[in-house]
Design an enzyme around this catalytic site. Structure first.
Site, PDB file in Angstrom:
ATOM      1  N   ILE A 146       0.807  -1.219   0.000  1.00 24.12           N
ATOM      2  CA  ILE A 146       0.000   0.000   0.000  1.00 24.12           C
ATOM      3  C   ILE A 146       0.838   1.267   0.000  1.00 24.12           C
ATOM      4  O   ILE A 146       0.295   2.370  -0.079  1.00 24.12           O
ATOM      5  CB  ILE A 146      -0.967   0.034   1.206  1.00 24.12           C
ATOM      6  CG1 ILE A 146      -0.205  -0.137   2.522  1.00 24.12           C
ATOM      7  CG2 ILE A 146      -2.049  -1.025   1.059  1.00 24.12           C
ATOM      8  CD1 ILE A 146      -1.078   0.029   3.761  1.00 24.12           C
ATOM      9  N   GLY A 147       2.144   1.141   0.089  1.00 24.25           N
ATOM     10  CA  GLY A 147       2.952   2.355   0.109  1.00 24.25           C
ATOM     11  C   GLY A 147       4.432   2.077   0.009  1.00 24.25           C
ATOM     12  O   GLY A 147       4.900   0.956   0.214  1.00 24.25           O
ATOM     13  N   LYS A 168       5.242  -2.054   8.210  1.00 20.72           N
ATOM     14  CA  LYS A 168       6.331  -1.335   7.546  1.00 20.72           C
ATOM     15  C   LYS A 168       7.568  -2.216   7.545  1.00 20.72           C
ATOM     16  O   LYS A 168       8.097  -2.586   8.593  1.00 20.72           O
ATOM     17  CB  LYS A 168       6.613  -0.032   8.289  1.00 20.72           C
ATOM     18  CG  LYS A 168       5.426   0.923   8.330  1.00 20.72           C
ATOM     19  CD  LYS A 168       5.723   2.165   9.146  1.00 20.72           C
ATOM     20  CE  LYS A 168       6.773   3.022   8.489  1.00 20.72           C
ATOM     21  NZ  LYS A 168       6.986   4.288   9.235  1.00 20.72           N
ATOM     22  N   ASP A 266       9.210  16.012  10.413  1.00 21.30           N
ATOM     23  CA  ASP A 266       8.810  15.680   9.041  1.00 21.30           C
ATOM     24  C   ASP A 266       7.298  15.838   8.868  1.00 21.30           C
ATOM     25  O   ASP A 266       6.627  14.967   8.325  1.00 21.30           O
ATOM     26  CB  ASP A 266       9.242  14.261   8.681  1.00 21.30           C
ATOM     27  CG  ASP A 266       9.471  14.075   7.176  1.00 21.30           C
ATOM     28  OD1 ASP A 266       9.566  15.096   6.460  1.00 21.30           O
ATOM     29  OD2 ASP A 266       9.547  12.922   6.719  1.00 21.30           O
TER      30      ASP A 266
END
Length: 446
Positions: A146-147, A168, A266
């Site tokens: 998905i990323g 992740k 960030d």
């Protein structure tokens, strides 16, 4: 059931975490911002002067944007039709608190927080095995991807108890010390934070050359995708104001209500995930750092510059001195992004429009703010009013010197009032339209 007047944070003695309330009604704590905020007419001259100094520092702090793969779309399979995350009753304990007065604590310190379907265990306490991770992601199936980001690849997964998670997986760089530092930074940060507007951390795994982080799955993509209408919808200004407030709450929590202040470093639209109800959750703590220890008299942390081009604080870039105000600067860029719809750097546009914040602030101070409103949004009087107010706040956040920037809690207060004004003006607009329509019908009938 806890009294609605309860606002003081309590800390769970076993976890050291402070939980937060769910949605927060309009509170008198924010009403001070109305009287404190200057009117547009009386502050315009000061705004113009400040804008000149802001504009002068933009170009120096922006470098070409980093190359990042865009998030891939993900077709949900039947395996992922799991129940949504539920919340249960609140829990509370006692313990020492950061040195903040009760009046300052306000909305950031409730005791209601949601648990997840991993049987209510504390965030970060779940110990995963590679077998569980492989099973959850079907051996890291490409169809579950998905990323993609600087840290590695993100997969959607489903644990045995039905919890849908984001997994992740770090790049396989076992000898990459830099990546290892970022991984450990994210783990340390995620393990000590818990807030409605921060992505929930479930656990992690280090096994041989694998580094895995398991976090809450947020189903509706990133803010940047919605500003680009990637999902086919247009995010209206009311939703954008809600997102800005959610992010302000999350960053305020990091700066003021953790055991030690945390600087995210960030803050950007691609690190803000949206729920199905378009509420925002801040993600990606790979660059996060503990702020200076104010008890020792320190005012900043000296560190290597980290962040994303277009959002970097020019003072941090110049001096290597990191403070919470660096997040405030990034938030100012985000505010401009929200009202214009543009990315912070637009390399394909003509030179004077390439640095979005510089271009937007110049238009604002020239009295032409309406020309920079995202063309996907209507030019209503409510939108115009909110646009002016958001840009005024963005101008303060983008001040070249950190001393002149507001703290994040102040940003949240101002945004609450902007949203209040916006809703009142929107109601007025609707009444005017309704009245005009009725008059038109009466004239036709005559």
């Amino acid at each position: 059931m806890k009294s609605p007047n309860h606002v003081h944070g309590r800390r769970n003695p076993s976890s050291g975490l402070r939980s937060t309330p769910d949605r927060v009604p309009y509170s008198p704590a924010y009403s001070e911002a109305s009287s404190a905020r200057s009117s547009s007419s009386s502050s315009r001259s000061r705004v113009a002067v400040a804008a000149k100094s802001v504009a002068g520092v933009f170009v120096a702090c922006f470098t070409p944007p980093e190359d990042k793969s865009s998030t891939n779309s993900f077709a949900d399979s039947a395996e992922f039709k799991a129940p949504s995350v539920a919340s249960d009753g609140s829990r509370a304990g006692t313990g020492s608190e950061r040195r903040r007065s009760s009046s300052e604590r306000g909305i950031y310190s409730g005791s209601n927080h949601s648990t997840h379907s991993t049987h209510g265990r504390e965030p970060g306490s779940v110990k995963f095995t590679m077998e569980e991770i492989f099973k959850a992601t079907r051996n890291f199936s490409p169809s579950f991807k998905i990323g993609q980001g600087g840290f590695g690849t993100v997969f959607k997964g489903r644990l045995e108890d039905g919890t849908v998670v984001a997994v992740k997986r770090a790049k396989k760089s076992v000898y990459d010390k830099h990546l290892g530092v970022e991984f450990q930074s994210e783990i340390r940060t995620l393990a000590q934070v818990e807030h409605l507007n921060l992505v929930k951390f479930y656990g992690c795994l280090e096994h041989e050359d694998e580094r895995i982080v398991v976090v809450e799955y947020v189903p509706n993509g990133t803010l940047r995708e919605h500003l680009d209408s990637f999902h086919g919808n247009v995010l209206d200004l009311a939703a954008r104001l809600d997102v800005a407030i959610d992010v302000a709450h999350a960053v305020t929590y990091l700066h003021m209500y953790t055991d030690h202040p945390i600087i995210h470093r960030d803050i950007k639209s691609s690190n803000i995930l949206l729920t199905e109800n378009f509420r925002a959750k801040v993600a990606d703590f790979g660059f996060a750092r503990l702020a200076a220890d104010s008890d020792s008299g320190a005012t900043h942390v000296s560190t290597q510059v980290k962040g994303t081009a277009g959002y970097l604080d020019p003072e941090y870039l110049r001096t290597y001195q990191l403070t919470e105000k660096s997040d405030v600067y990034s938030f100012g860029v985000l505010l401009v992004e929200l009202v214009t719809g543009r990315r912070p750097i637009e390399p394909k546009r003509e030179m004077k429009e390439r640095i979005t914040a510089k271009w937007a602030i110049k238009k604002f101070t020239e009295g032409d703010a309406i020309s920079i409103l995202d063309p996907k949004l209507e030019c209503t009087s409510a939108n115009h009013l909110a646009l002016e107010q958001v840009l005024e706040l963005a101008l303060q956040c983008l001040a070249p010197r950190r001393q002149n920037r507001p703290i994040m809690r102040r940003c949240a207060e101002i945004l609450w009032n902007i949203r209040k004004d916006y809703r009142e003006q929107s109601s007025s607009d609707l009444r005017s339209v309704s009245s005009f329509t009725q008059r038109s019908i009466s004239l036709r009938e005559e």
